[in-house]
Design a protein around this motif. Structure first.
Motif, PDB file in Angstrom:
ATOM      1  N   GLU A  58     -71.678  -6.487  63.627  1.00  0.00           N
ATOM      2  CA  GLU A  58     -72.518  -7.427  62.892  1.00  0.00           C
ATOM      3  C   GLU A  58     -73.880  -7.622  63.553  1.00  0.00           C
ATOM      4  N   TYR A  85     -77.580  -6.885  61.649  1.00  0.00           N
ATOM      5  CA  TYR A  85     -78.627  -7.875  61.391  1.00  0.00           C
ATOM      6  C   TYR A  85     -79.880  -7.608  62.215  1.00  0.00           C
ATOM      7  N   CYS A  87     -81.378 -13.540  57.888  1.00  0.00           N
ATOM      8  CA  CYS A  87     -81.010 -12.358  58.664  1.00  0.00           C
ATOM      9  C   CYS A  87     -81.307 -12.566  60.150  1.00  0.00           C
ATOM     10  N   LEU A 146     -78.763 -14.976  61.590  1.00  0.00           N
ATOM     11  CA  LEU A 146     -77.477 -14.304  61.751  1.00  0.00           C
ATOM     12  C   LEU A 146     -77.483 -13.396  62.975  1.00  0.00           C
ATOM     13  N   ASP A 197     -77.182 -15.499  66.129  1.00  0.00           N
ATOM     14  CA  ASP A 197     -75.834 -16.043  66.285  1.00  0.00           C
ATOM     15  C   ASP A 197     -74.861 -14.977  66.771  1.00  0.00           C
ATOM     16  N   GLU A 198     -74.939 -13.777  66.196  1.00  0.00           N
ATOM     17  CA  GLU A 198     -73.998 -12.729  66.598  1.00  0.00           C
ATOM     18  C   GLU A 198     -74.263 -12.277  68.034  1.00  0.00           C
ATOM     19  N   THR A 253     -69.330 -10.758  56.689  1.00  0.00           N
ATOM     20  CA  THR A 253     -68.949 -12.137  57.000  1.00  0.00           C
ATOM     21  C   THR A 253     -67.522 -12.427  56.552  1.00  0.00           C
ATOM     22  N   GLU A 255     -69.067 -18.669  61.740  1.00  0.00           N
ATOM     23  CA  GLU A 255     -68.869 -17.581  60.780  1.00  0.00           C
ATOM     24  C   GLU A 255     -68.694 -18.135  59.366  1.00  0.00           C
ATOM     25  N   GLN A 292     -70.159 -20.836  58.237  1.00  0.00           N
ATOM     26  CA  GLN A 292     -71.505 -21.158  57.765  1.00  0.00           C
ATOM     27  C   GLN A 292     -72.248 -19.892  57.342  1.00  0.00           C
ATOM     28  N   HIS A 293     -72.044 -18.810  58.085  1.00  0.00           N
ATOM     29  CA  HIS A 293     -72.666 -17.534  57.724  1.00  0.00           C
ATOM     30  C   HIS A 293     -72.212 -17.104  56.327  1.00  0.00           C
TER      31      HIS A 293
END
Length: 294
Positions: free
Chosen positions: A82, A86, A123, A126, A129-130, A176, A207, A209-210
């Motif tokens: 992931e 992104y 994007c 995300l 976060d990842e 996701t 995740e 929320q994603h």
């Protein structure tokens, strides 16, 4: 509420409700899918006990434990996938060697995509976060005395080359959906360590929320994101959330089911993939770590 009138499939001398009987069936199906991995020396005999512990049946039967570092490394494979997706979509560049553990190269990576301002902002968020989740997992694995896996070979074009905003959103929605269900399936394997379970739960919350924001983008922009397997419920104008309509629960995927999607041997209509698949799809050489076979 159903009365306790059915013999339990897990403890035949006990009577359970119809709802609990259905839970028993799901646990047994979960155990059978894990047995494919057991034969490759990963989980041993712990899965039935861990599953029983989650429903309070036969507490004394829940003594065996899963190697938590293996569970976390399993999740780390998906976070590498992931994060790279992104990052490439928003910057044209993937994870640095310091972030991917000196891992393998990424194949089929898109260049920086022509995303509108709102989609680009999502994007970028995300991606960050990842990257943070990778750091969280690597830190947790190290704290337990384990070794975080390096990034495996990843093929971002396994489902076709991504060049447009619509293709990006469709793929992000699928990623996701897969990632969230993997954390749900792993939760009961982490109950022996509350601190790690809490960290995994916090990642799962993010995740979720994603998934919500990506679902919204798909619906608002009229983008169809095909189902990844028989449990997946793609979002639409009449189906805002990817939870089942009966219980409002997100899908739980076993390691085998997660790998079936990641290796692209599962598709719409498939619940359990064929056993013994060790590579393919987004992971041409398979997952890194001890959990790699459907």
């Amino acid at each position: 509420m159903s009365t306790a009138s059915h013999p339990s499939l897990l403890a035949p001398t006990e009577k359970v409700s119809a709802e609990q009987l259905e839970t028993d069936r799901r646990i047994l199906a979960f155990e059978r899918s894990i047995q494919h991995i057991n034969r490759r020396g990963f989980l041993g005999s712990m899965m039935a006990a861990a599953a029983l512990a989650t429903v309070g049946v036969g507490e004394a039967r829940a003594q065996a434990s899963v190697p938590i570092t293996d569970v976390l490394n399993f999740a780390l494979n998906l976070e590498y996938l992931e994060a790279n997706f992104y990052l490439y979509a928003s910057t044209g560049t993937g994870l640095s060697s310091s972030l991917n553990g000196g891992g393998a190269a990424v194949q089929g990576a898109p260049g920086k995509l022509p995303l509108d301002a709102n989609t680009l902002a999502v994007c970028q968020a995300l991606a960050q976060d990842e990257v943070d989740h990778i750091a969280d997992l690597r830190s947790a694995i190290t704290s337990l005395g384990g070794t975080p896996i390096p990034q495996p070979v990843i093929n971002l074009a396994a489902n076709g080359t991504i060049t447009t905003q619509a293709q990006f959103i469709a793929a992000a929605r699928q990623f996701t959906a897969l990632g969230g269900s993997a954390y749900i399936g792993s939760a009961q394997l982490l109950v022996s360590n509350p601190a790690i379970l809490t960290t995994a739960s916090q990642i799962l919350g993010a995740e979720g929320q994603h998934a919500g924001v990506v679902n919204y983008l798909a619906i608002a922009q009229g983008i169809v994101s095909p189902a990844i397997d028989g449990q997946d419920i793609p979002p639409s104008a009449t189906n805002l959330f990817t939870a089942d309509a009966v219980h409002a629960l997100s899908p739980l995927r076993t390691p085998s089911q997660v790998l079936g999607v990641a290796y692209r041997v599962s598709s719409a209509g498939t619940i359990n993939p064929p056993s013994g698949v060790t590579l393919g799809g987004f992971f041409p050489n398979g997952f890194n770590g001890n959990v790699k076979s459907t």
